[in-house]
Design an enzyme around this catalytic site. Sequence first.
Site, mmCIF file in Angstrom:
data_model
loop_
_atom_site.group_PDB
_atom_site.id
_atom_site.type_symbol
_atom_site.label_atom_id
_atom_site.label_comp_id
_atom_site.label_asym_id
_atom_site.label_seq_id
_atom_site.Cartn_x
_atom_site.Cartn_y
_atom_site.Cartn_z
ATOM 1 N N THR A 236 0.830 -1.218 0.000
ATOM 2 C CA THR A 236 0.000 0.000 0.000
ATOM 3 C C THR A 236 0.862 1.265 0.000
ATOM 4 O OG1 THR A 236 -1.629 -1.240 1.249
ATOM 5 C CG2 THR A 236 -1.902 1.137 1.215
ATOM 6 N N VAL A 237 1.780 1.370 0.954
ATOM 7 C CA VAL A 237 2.553 2.618 1.056
ATOM 8 C C VAL A 237 3.596 2.707 -0.065
ATOM 9 C CG1 VAL A 237 3.971 4.085 2.564
ATOM 10 C CG2 VAL A 237 2.170 2.674 3.556
ATOM 11 N N GLU B 264 9.265 10.562 8.845
ATOM 12 C CA GLU B 264 8.067 11.395 8.983
ATOM 13 C C GLU B 264 6.777 10.578 8.920
ATOM 14 O OE1 GLU B 264 7.667 15.072 9.469
ATOM 15 O OE2 GLU B 264 5.899 13.938 10.044
ATOM 16 N N VAL C 74 4.631 8.240 12.139
ATOM 17 C CA VAL C 74 3.608 8.690 13.096
ATOM 18 C C VAL C 74 2.689 9.678 12.399
ATOM 19 C CG1 VAL C 74 3.165 9.820 15.316
ATOM 20 C CG2 VAL C 74 5.274 8.513 14.990
ATOM 21 N N GLY D 200 0.753 9.358 9.849
ATOM 22 C CA GLY D 200 0.605 9.251 8.387
ATOM 23 C C GLY D 200 1.089 10.501 7.679
ATOM 24 N N GLY E 160 -13.129 -2.758 5.460
ATOM 25 C CA GLY E 160 -11.683 -2.636 5.235
ATOM 26 C C GLY E 160 -11.049 -1.498 6.029
ATOM 27 N N LYS F 207 3.858 4.702 18.449
ATOM 28 C CA LYS F 207 3.902 6.065 17.914
ATOM 29 C C LYS F 207 4.211 7.102 19.009
ATOM 30 C CE LYS F 207 0.784 4.995 14.076
ATOM 31 N NZ LYS F 207 -0.632 4.865 13.703
HETATM 32 N N1 HSE Z 1 -3.386 0.918 11.803
HETATM 33 C C1 HSE Z 1 -2.955 2.268 11.810
HETATM 34 C C2 HSE Z 1 -4.120 3.174 12.190
HETATM 35 C C3 HSE Z 1 -2.389 2.635 10.470
HETATM 36 O O1 HSE Z 1 -5.266 2.686 12.246
HETATM 37 O O2 HSE Z 1 -3.927 4.352 12.454
HETATM 38 C C4 HSE Z 1 -1.466 3.804 10.469
HETATM 39 O O3 HSE Z 1 -0.327 3.630 11.242
#
Ligand code: HSE
Length: 401
Positions: free
Chosen positions: A11-12, A124, A127, A129, A182, A200
């Site tokens: 994904t990322v 970056e 934490v 996103g 999802g 985080k």
């Molecule tokens: N599982 C994490 C969340 C994804 O729900 O924030 C991002 O780190």
Amino acid sequence: MIQVAVLGYGTVGSGVVEVIETNKAVINKKAGTELNIKYILDLRDFPGDPYEDKVVHDFNMILEDPEVTVICETMGGIDPAYTFSKKALLAGKSVCTSNKELVANHGSELIQLAKENHCNYLFEASVGGGIPIIRPLNYSLTAEKLDAITGILNGTTNYILTKMEEDGADFADVLKEAQEKGYAERKPEADVEGYDACRKIAILSSLMKGKTVNYEKIYTEGITKITSADFIYAKKMKRSVKLLAMSKGTEDGFFAMVAPFMIPEEHPLFNVKGVFNAVYVHGNMLGDSMYYGRGAGKLPTASAVVSDIVDCARHPGKTIMCFWDAEQVELMDIADTKRRFFVRVKAEKKEEAAAAFSSIEEVNAGLTEEFAFVTDVMTEKEFDEKIASIGGSINRIRLEN
Ligand code: HSE
């Protein structure tokens, strides 16, 4: 030109490629050079993918290619991400990562390795996103003595709590629906038990202190015990229930924890709803500042990884300063931290509860089988002793002002 390799085309990783492709002109302008994806490392092949010819399966091809100067580690997990990151840094290649687990476990070591090899270990995206929060802590709030960080750092749990609040639904039902859509993982423990938020806040707290805050020593409680009844009381109290990740300096010491808290409507984090994340930082000169946005998802997270590549492009051969030593921060025992508690007990325990907690404020939300109240400020230890003396509670939630 900066030649980039992406490790992990999930994904990322695929988001990194998409961001670089979509915003090519603006990114290259801001980087002062062109960014080019030279390799994508993955175990799989991607027939038909526009980048299929970049896919390789052997990390050594990347490591041994002197043209590659920046590596995006978007694999997640500790191994082989840790081994690859170390090898890359030792070879003088910068690493930009979204891997919170690896950063929480080995952040200071990898930063040190980057320093020794005149490159960078940037994180970056680990934490919040897409929210810029590592950079503000590292490079912007440098005139501040930071004393508190409070965040909603997990989108899945914030989505679940928001749905519970809005629909009056129970945890298990909302989790099931979130999994079907999802929004939540099929194995949800890392999110709902607070482990993700714990890693985080460990990263943010380490940057705040300039030393390692060991995530294994952070008290962590998830949201699985929160019920629809808790939200009935929260509404009555003009509060909301949020999973907060916090670290604070107090007159008794420094503590870090992750747990559900009831926060009042005037709290800056009150209106952070759904999958959004926010981080609220207090410094001794600036006072409060808050950082808000999408804490997860392909493009927001990838955008943060690419911002790190741009930083590498702007500082060729140089290490951007980052203070995070290996020395561990001593954390207060959570039992000694002080706060108020919201408590629900069976109706017949009203008098016992009132006697055990000498000063209480009753909360009447019309649930006749229960007696609910808010305690005075006390230590967690005192609270645990008092609640045990009356045989426990139906539930209790900490209060944050
Ligand atoms: N599982 C994490 C969340 C994804 O729900 O924030 C991002 O780190």
